[in-house]
Design an enzyme around this catalytic site. Sequence first.
Site, PDB file in Angstrom:
ATOM      1  N   THR A 131       0.016 -11.912  -1.066  1.00 43.57           N
ATOM      2  CA  THR A 131       0.029 -10.454  -1.014  1.00 43.57           C
ATOM      3  C   THR A 131       0.859  -9.940   0.156  1.00 43.57           C
ATOM      4  O   THR A 131       1.027 -10.645   1.159  1.00 43.57           O
ATOM      5  CB  THR A 131      -1.420  -9.924  -0.875  1.00 43.57           C
ATOM      6  OG1 THR A 131      -1.403  -8.522  -0.633  1.00 43.57           O
ATOM      7  CG2 THR A 131      -2.130 -10.583   0.296  1.00 43.57           C
ATOM      8  N   ASP A 132       1.331  -8.701   0.049  1.00 44.06           N
ATOM      9  CA  ASP A 132       2.029  -8.084   1.177  1.00 44.06           C
ATOM     10  C   ASP A 132       1.076  -7.702   2.300  1.00 44.06           C
ATOM     11  O   ASP A 132       1.503  -7.418   3.423  1.00 44.06           O
ATOM     12  CB  ASP A 132       2.841  -6.865   0.736  1.00 44.06           C
ATOM     13  CG  ASP A 132       2.011  -5.751   0.109  1.00 44.06           C
ATOM     14  OD1 ASP A 132       0.776  -5.922  -0.036  1.00 44.06           O
ATOM     15  OD2 ASP A 132       2.592  -4.709  -0.248  1.00 44.06           O
ATOM     16  N   TYR A 192      -9.987  -9.956   3.884  1.00 43.95           N
ATOM     17  CA  TYR A 192      -9.197 -10.398   2.728  1.00 43.95           C
ATOM     18  C   TYR A 192      -7.805 -10.835   3.139  1.00 43.95           C
ATOM     19  O   TYR A 192      -7.370 -11.956   2.858  1.00 43.95           O
ATOM     20  CB  TYR A 192      -9.104  -9.278   1.685  1.00 43.95           C
ATOM     21  CG  TYR A 192      -7.962  -9.475   0.709  1.00 43.95           C
ATOM     22  CD1 TYR A 192      -7.896 -10.621  -0.077  1.00 43.95           C
ATOM     23  CD2 TYR A 192      -6.941  -8.529   0.594  1.00 43.95           C
ATOM     24  CE1 TYR A 192      -6.834 -10.814  -0.964  1.00 43.95           C
ATOM     25  CE2 TYR A 192      -5.886  -8.712  -0.281  1.00 43.95           C
ATOM     26  CZ  TYR A 192      -5.844  -9.855  -1.058  1.00 43.95           C
ATOM     27  OH  TYR A 192      -4.784 -10.050  -1.929  1.00 43.95           O
TER      28      TYR A 192
END
Length: 360
Positions: free
Chosen positions: A134-135, A171
């Site tokens: 993810t970015d 996360y």
Amino acid sequence: MKKILITGGAGFIGSAVVRHIISNTQDSVINLDKLTYAGNLESLVSVEASERYAFEQVDICDRAQLDRVFSQHQPDVVMHLAAESHVDRSITGPSDFIQTNIVGTYTLLEAARHYWMQLDAEHKAAFRFHHISTDEVYGDLPHLDEQEGQAVNQELPLFTETTPYAPSSPYSASKASSDHLVRAWLRTYGLPTIVTNCSNNYGPYHFPEKLIPLVILNALEGKPLPIYGKGDQIRDWLYVEDHARALYKVVTEGKIGETYNIGGHNEKQNLEVVQTICSILDSLVPKATPYAEQITYVTDRPGHDRRYAIDATKMSNELNWQPEETFETGLRKTVEWYLANQEWSQHVQDGTYQRERLGI
């Protein structure tokens, strides 16, 4: 023709990748998924009868089962998408994110490495381990109102493949950790790995804890449409089927050891996203009052990143990939899909999630 082992293939992005490969290539897919709350085999009804598709209900933390799957199916490629992915949920319960995203990735890397080491020279050279990330591992970028004296038309910085990592949430920290593990297994053991980092995905089969499906479903039921803080957080939005095409490009044409950023070139404030959904619903399923009247401002998420934006130039220049959907066309397709598939939305939430607020 390749055998591709896809972890998390019953999830949102994973199922899009499975559908893309079965529908548009001659490759075979082994879908390995634990079937947590966000995994749903109903997302794969269109491909489940294919002779080139197989499903294994396996936890990526279960090394014995991973070894069995590798031995039984003999994959040529691994595409690792299995992950816990919701920031709010990671704030409420970070342990699942540490277990799946870090320990699970480590376990999968070790199973893949031991399998890869036993291959003959030809298959060993052709093997790939593609880690999908993810970015959010990059942290956040400057927001327009943070750039003192900056002209409105002056370009703000974007995430590139060399942007330093600065994760903000449990996360994103767990995904950053898994990215580092993947690169370490290339450097130390020679396992042929590739990493991709993507911007916010949206589209069909998205679990309703995420912004766009939650707003669509709440709007249809007359419920509040929650906006965190002022709703001025900016995200780059990528239609999930464009992402699936990009991932297949990377795993078949990308270079070992490289990182590729995949973005949609669609920076939008969260409030603008919600307002656009309301406008589409006003035209498709009009009611007495505008859907935008259901917008409600709520307490912001702790540590909320202000802005994400991907520079996908490398994907364009080296792999000739561009997103096909604009935000407007992709969002309309998404709203239309949820209107036509409300039974799917109900099934995926039954007994697991009632669109309650998490991460407070």
